[in-house]
Design a protein around this motif. Structure first.
Motif, PDB file in Angstrom:
ATOM      1  N   ALA A 157      74.600  67.893  44.888  1.00 20.06           N
ATOM      2  CA  ALA A 157      74.052  68.033  43.541  1.00 20.06           C
ATOM      3  C   ALA A 157      73.120  66.876  43.217  1.00 20.06           C
ATOM      4  O   ALA A 157      72.061  67.061  42.601  1.00 20.06           O
ATOM      5  N   LYS A 158      73.478  65.666  43.612  1.00 16.06           N
ATOM      6  CA  LYS A 158      72.594  64.521  43.419  1.00 16.06           C
ATOM      7  C   LYS A 158      71.307  64.699  44.201  1.00 16.06           C
ATOM      8  O   LYS A 158      70.221  64.365  43.733  1.00 16.06           O
ATOM      9  N   LEU A 159      71.465  65.220  45.431  1.00 16.25           N
ATOM     10  CA  LEU A 159      70.274  65.434  46.248  1.00 16.25           C
ATOM     11  C   LEU A 159      69.352  66.457  45.587  1.00 16.25           C
ATOM     12  O   LEU A 159      68.122  66.302  45.582  1.00 16.25           O
ATOM     13  N   ALA A 160      69.919  67.506  45.020  1.00 17.66           N
ATOM     14  CA  ALA A 160      69.104  68.536  44.366  1.00 17.66           C
ATOM     15  C   ALA A 160      68.389  67.998  43.137  1.00 17.66           C
ATOM     16  O   ALA A 160      67.328  68.520  42.746  1.00 17.66           O
ATOM     17  N   GLN A 161      68.919  66.959  42.513  1.00 12.90           N
ATOM     18  CA  GLN A 161      68.258  66.361  41.356  1.00 12.90           C
ATOM     19  C   GLN A 161      66.918  65.747  41.739  1.00 12.90           C
ATOM     20  O   GLN A 161      66.042  65.555  40.899  1.00 12.90           O
ATOM     21  N   GLU A 162      66.743  65.439  43.015  1.00 11.18           N
ATOM     22  CA  GLU A 162      65.480  64.862  43.495  1.00 11.18           C
ATOM     23  C   GLU A 162      64.598  65.929  44.129  1.00 11.18           C
ATOM     24  O   GLU A 162      63.712  65.621  44.923  1.00 11.18           O
ATOM     25  N   SER A 163      64.831  67.201  43.816  1.00 10.21           N
ATOM     26  CA  SER A 163      64.126  68.281  44.510  1.00 10.21           C
ATOM     27  C   SER A 163      62.626  68.261  44.284  1.00 10.21           C
ATOM     28  O   SER A 163      61.871  68.753  45.126  1.00 10.21           O
ATOM     29  N   ASP A 164      62.157  67.680  43.151  1.00 13.12           N
ATOM     30  CA  ASP A 164      60.717  67.618  42.945  1.00 13.12           C
ATOM     31  C   ASP A 164      60.054  66.678  43.945  1.00 13.12           C
ATOM     32  O   ASP A 164      58.846  66.756  44.182  1.00 13.12           O
ATOM     33  N   VAL A 165      60.853  65.781  44.552  1.00 14.32           N
ATOM     34  CA  VAL A 165      60.321  64.853  45.560  1.00 14.32           C
ATOM     35  C   VAL A 165      60.703  65.317  46.964  1.00 14.32           C
ATOM     36  O   VAL A 165      59.860  65.401  47.860  1.00 14.32           O
ATOM     37  N   ASN A 166      62.003  65.604  47.191  1.00 16.85           N
ATOM     38  CA  ASN A 166      62.459  65.944  48.539  1.00 16.85           C
ATOM     39  C   ASN A 166      62.347  67.431  48.862  1.00 16.85           C
ATOM     40  O   ASN A 166      62.632  67.838  49.988  1.00 16.85           O
ATOM     41  N   LYS A 167      61.978  68.237  47.897  1.00 17.86           N
ATOM     42  CA  LYS A 167      61.793  69.685  48.078  1.00 17.86           C
ATOM     43  C   LYS A 167      63.086  70.405  48.450  1.00 17.86           C
ATOM     44  O   LYS A 167      63.040  71.557  48.888  1.00 17.86           O
ATOM     45  N   MET A 168      64.221  69.749  48.282  1.00 19.88           N
ATOM     46  CA  MET A 168      65.490  70.379  48.619  1.00 19.88           C
ATOM     47  C   MET A 168      66.161  70.862  47.344  1.00 19.88           C
ATOM     48  O   MET A 168      66.949  70.168  46.707  1.00 19.88           O
TER      49      MET A 168
ATOM     50  N   SER B  44      69.408  59.061  41.143  1.00 20.97           N
ATOM     51  CA  SER B  44      68.787  60.067  40.272  1.00 20.97           C
ATOM     52  C   SER B  44      67.297  59.826  40.156  1.00 20.97           C
ATOM     53  O   SER B  44      66.790  58.740  40.388  1.00 20.97           O
ATOM     54  N   HIS B  45      66.604  60.834  39.761  1.00 18.58           N
ATOM     55  CA  HIS B  45      65.151  60.763  39.595  1.00 18.58           C
ATOM     56  C   HIS B  45      64.832  60.898  38.116  1.00 18.58           C
ATOM     57  O   HIS B  45      65.470  61.673  37.419  1.00 18.58           O
ATOM     58  N   PRO B  46      63.851  60.123  37.648  1.00 15.93           N
ATOM     59  CA  PRO B  46      63.539  60.218  36.226  1.00 15.93           C
ATOM     60  C   PRO B  46      63.213  61.643  35.826  1.00 15.93           C
ATOM     61  O   PRO B  46      62.466  62.338  36.488  1.00 15.93           O
ATOM     62  N   GLY B  47      63.823  62.029  34.746  1.00 13.24           N
ATOM     63  CA  GLY B  47      63.578  63.367  34.235  1.00 13.24           C
ATOM     64  C   GLY B  47      64.555  64.401  34.725  1.00 13.24           C
ATOM     65  O   GLY B  47      64.571  65.505  34.212  1.00 13.24           O
ATOM     66  N   SER B  48      65.348  64.062  35.758  1.00 12.21           N
ATOM     67  CA  SER B  48      66.309  65.040  36.275  1.00 12.21           C
ATOM     68  C   SER B  48      67.615  64.875  35.547  1.00 12.21           C
ATOM     69  O   SER B  48      67.989  63.797  35.139  1.00 12.21           O
ATOM     70  N   PRO B  49      68.366  65.966  35.399  1.00 12.91           N
ATOM     71  CA  PRO B  49      69.626  65.865  34.672  1.00 12.91           C
ATOM     72  C   PRO B  49      70.645  65.062  35.462  1.00 12.91           C
ATOM     73  O   PRO B  49      70.752  65.178  36.667  1.00 12.91           O
ATOM     74  N   GLY B  50      71.360  64.226  34.773  1.00 12.66           N
ATOM     75  CA  GLY B  50      72.400  63.432  35.419  1.00 12.66           C
ATOM     76  C   GLY B  50      73.733  64.112  35.301  1.00 12.66           C
ATOM     77  O   GLY B  50      73.841  65.198  34.743  1.00 12.66           O
ATOM     78  N   PRO B  51      74.788  63.481  35.826  1.00 14.46           N
ATOM     79  CA  PRO B  51      76.119  64.082  35.746  1.00 14.46           C
ATOM     80  C   PRO B  51      76.613  64.095  34.311  1.00 14.46           C
ATOM     81  O   PRO B  51      76.188  63.323  33.461  1.00 14.46           O
ATOM     82  N   LEU B  52      77.536  64.975  34.061  1.00 18.26           N
ATOM     83  CA  LEU B  52      78.118  65.043  32.725  1.00 18.26           C
ATOM     84  C   LEU B  52      78.879  63.768  32.422  1.00 18.26           C
ATOM     85  O   LEU B  52      79.548  63.198  33.275  1.00 18.26           O
TER      86      LEU B  52
END
Length: 541
Positions: free
Chosen positions: A382-393, A461-469
Motif C-alpha cells: 500500500a505504501k508502494l502504491a502511494q508512490e504510483s505517480d513516480v514508480n508507476k506501480m 510517502s509522496h507529497p499529495g498521496s494519501p497516508g495511513p489512517l
C-alpha cells in the motif's frame, strides 16, 4: 604292480567291448550320484559368491573383523571430521552423531558376518569340499575294486576252460579264491558307498535349510541395523531442527519462523526494509527483472540470515526479485491452498461492499503466521502504491506482477501454468486489498519488526498521496465479521457505513481498447471504477 596292470588291461577290454563291465550301483543310487555331483557344484559356487559379500577379514574373530570393515573406517573418518569442525558447526555435530551410529552399524555387521561364516559358510564348505568329495572317493574306490573283480573273473573263466591240466586246474582254484575275495571287497565297499549316498539324500532338506537360514540371518541383521538407526535418528533430527542457520527459501513458512524465532519471515522483512530505503520511487519495481547473479547472491545472503546487506541497497530490482522468489518458492502459497476456493468465491461477489466483506472474512481465516506476514506485506505494498505517480506501480500493476506469487491453486503442472490459470482471480483479490489496506488492517505496522535493520532515512510517502489512517480514524472503522451477506443481525449496525454510506455502483470506462484486462477497483466517494490496463502482466516463472 601286477594288480594295476590287470586293472588297466581289464579297463581297456571293457572300453573296446571285449569284456563285460559289472554294474554294482542300482538306478536309484546312480540318480543320487548325479544329484550329489550337481549339489557339490552349486554349493561350491554359492560359497564362493557368499564369501565375496563379506567385507571383513575371513576367519578373523569379532574384534579384528570389526576393525577391518569399510564401515568402521567411515565411522572413524566422520569422528575425525567432527573433531576438526567442532560443535559450533552443524556439519561437525552431524558427523559426530552419524559417526557413532555408523560405528554401531559396523559392529553389528561384524557380528552378522561371524554368524554367517559359522552357520552357513563353514557348513557349505564342509558339504562341497569334504562330505561329497569323500563319497566320491568311495565311489572311485569301488570302481577300482569292481575292475579287480572283473579282471579276476575273466582270468578265472579263461583258466577254467583248460581241462585235464592239473597245474592249470590249481591255478583256476587260486583265481577263483582271488575272484571271491575281490567280490567280497566290492560288496563291502558298495555297502559303505550306498549308506553314504542314502545318508546324503536323506539330509538334502538340511542342506536346503542353509539358504533359508541365510535370509533369516539377513532379516535379523537388517532389523537390528534399522533399530540402531531409528534410535539415533530422533536425536539427530532434533539437533538439525534446533539449528537456526537453515535456508529460508523453499522452506515452509511456519518452519522458518519457528527455527528463527521470528514473526515475519526474514526475506520479507529484509527486502521490505531495503525497498523502503531505496526502492519506493523506483519505476517498474517488481516488474523489471534483476540481474541473475545479483539475485542469486542476495538469496544466498538471506538464506544465511545475515543482516549485512549494504551491497544490495543500490539495486532495488534485485531486492524486489528476491521477495518475489521467496513468495514463489514457498511450498504452500502465503494465502494458503485450503482458502483458495474461498478467495475466488469472495472476489466473484457482484456487490462491491459485500465483496470486500467476503474478502475480509476470508482474510480473517488465514493461519496466524500467514495472516501476520500477509498483513505486513500488504501494508508495504500500500505504501508502494502511494508512490504510483513516480514508480508507476498502481495497485493494479502490483496485483498483476505479485499476486500470482501470493496465491495459486493446488493443481498439476508448472508454476507458470498454475499462475496463468489463476492470475485473473488473483488480481481481483489482491488489488482491492492493497487499495483498502488500512481498512483490512487498521493498525500501523512497524516494518523493522526484528530491530535488525535501520529505519528508512526518508519518509516513504509522496507529497499529495494519501497516508495511513490515524489511530482515531482506524478505530472508528467497524471490524465486525458479518454473519450473513444479506444484512446485519437485528440490533447491530450495518458494516462499513462509515466508509461506504451508499451502495457502490460499477461503471466501466471504455475509452481504451481492452487487450489484457485486469479489474481495478478504485473507491472514489460512492463508486468503484473498473478500468482497463494495457500493460501486459509479467509472466510468473
Amino acid at each position: 604292480m601286477k594288480k594295476q596292470f590287470n586293472r588297466m588291461k581289464q579297463l581297456a577290454n571293457q572300453t573296446v567291448g571285449r569284456a563285460e563291465k559289472t554294474e554294482v550301483l542300482s538306478d536309484d543310487l546312480l540318480q543320487i550320484e548325479r544329484r550329489m555331483e550337481a549339489v557339490r557344484f552349486v554349493s561350491h559356487n554359492v560359497h564362493k559368491k557368499m564369501l565375496g559379500c563379506l567385507q571383513g577379514q575371513v576367519g578373523a574373530d569379532l574384534d579384528k573383523r570389526h576393525k577391518k570393515l569399510p564401515l568402521t573406517a567411515l565411522a572413524q573418518a566422520m569422528k575425525d571430521g567432527s573433531s576438526h569442525l567442532s560443535d559450533e558447526s552443524l556439519i561437525g555435530k552431524m558427523m559426530d552423531l552419524c559417526g557413532e551410529a555408523e560405528d554401531k552399524l559396523a559392529y553389528d555387521q561384524s557380528q552378522h558376518e561371524v554368524q554367517i561364516q559359522r552357520d552357513l559358510l563353514d557348513p557349505l564348505n564342509q558339504l562341497a569340499e569334504v562330505d561329497i568329495p569323500n563319497i566320491m572317493k568311495h565311489k572311485r574306490q569301488l570302481a577300482k575294486l569292481v575292475l579287480d573283480y572283473d579282471s579276476a573273473k575273466a582270468r578265472y573263466y579263461q583258466a577254467s576252460k583248460s581241462v585235464g591240466n592239473q597245474a592249470l586246474a590249481a591255478k583256476a582254484d587260486s583265481l577263483k579264491d582271488e575272484m571271491d575275495e575281490a567280490l567280497n571287497k566290492v560288496e563291502i565297499c558298495k555297502d559303505q558307498l550306498s549308506a553314504d549316498m542314502y545318508n546324503f539324500f536323506s539330509k538334502e532338506g538340511d542342506y536346503a535349510r542353509y539358504y533359508v537360514m541365510l535370509l533369516e540371518a539377513q532379516a535379523d541383521y537388517h532389523r537390528r541395523s534399522l533399530a540402531i538407526i531409528e534410535n539415533v535418528l530422533p536425536n539427530i533430527q532434533s539437533q538439525q531442527d534446533s539449528w537456526t542457520e537453515q535456508p529460508a527459501f523453499g522452506s515452509p513458512l511456519e518452519d522458518h519462523l519457528k527455527r528463527s524465532s521470528r514473526d515475519i519471515a526474514l526475506p520479507v522483512e529484509a527486502c521490505v526494509m531495503m525497498l523502503l530505503e531505496t526502492g519506493m520511487k523506483e519505476e517498474g519495481l517488481f516488474r523489471i527483472a534483476a540481474g541473475a547473479s545479483k539475485l542469486k547472491k542476495l538469496k544466498a545472503a538471506l538464506d544465511c540470515s545475515t543482516s549485512q546487506l549494504e551491497d544490495f541497497y543500490s539495486d532495488p530490482h534485485a531486492v524486489a526479485g528476491a521477495l518475489k522468489s521467496y513468495l514463489r518458492e514457498l511450498p504452500e502459497p502465503l494465502m494458503t491452498f485450503h482458502l483458495y476456493d474461498e478467495w475466488t468465491q469472495a472476489s466473484s461477489v457482484p456487490d462491491s461492499d459485500k465483496r470486500l466483506q467476503a474478502l475480509w472474512v476470508t482474510c480473517d481465516k488465514m493461519p496466524k503466521h500467514n495472516h501476520d506476514n500477509f498483513r505486513y506485506l500488504i501494508k508495504f505494498l500500500a505504501k508502494l502504491a502511494q508512490e504510483s505517480d513516480v514508480n508507476k506501480m498502481t495497485p493494479s500493476n502490483i496485483a498483476i506482477v505479485l499476486g500470482p506469487n501470493l496465491l495459486w491453486a493446488r493443481t498439476e503442472g508448472s508454476l507458470a501454468e498454475m499462475a496463468a490459470a489463476t492470475s485473473v482471480h488473483v488480481v481481483t483479490i489482491i488489488e482491492p486489498i492493497i487499495q483498502h489496506a488500512d481498512w483490512f488492517f487498521p493498525d500501523d505496522v512497524d516494518f523493522n519488526v526484528s530491530g535488525m535493520f535501520s529505519a528508512p532515512s526518508h519518509p516513504a510517502s509522496h507529497p499529495g498521496s494519501p497516508g495511513p489512517l490515524d489511530p482515531e480514524a482506524a478505530s472508528s472503522l467497524e471490524r465486525r465479521r458479518p454473519g450473513s451477506l444479506t444484512g446485519p443481525p437485528e440490533g447491530s449496525e450495518s458494516p462499513r457505513k462509515d466508509r461506504y454510506p451508499t451502495q457502490p455502483r460499477l461503471r466501466r470506462q471504455d475509452s481504451q481498447p481492452a487487450t489484457n484486462v485486469s479489474a481495478l477497483y478504485t473507491v472514489a466517494n460512492e463508486s468503484i471504477v473498473v478500468r482497463e490496463t494495457l500493460a501486459p502482466p509479467e509472466p510468473h516463472v
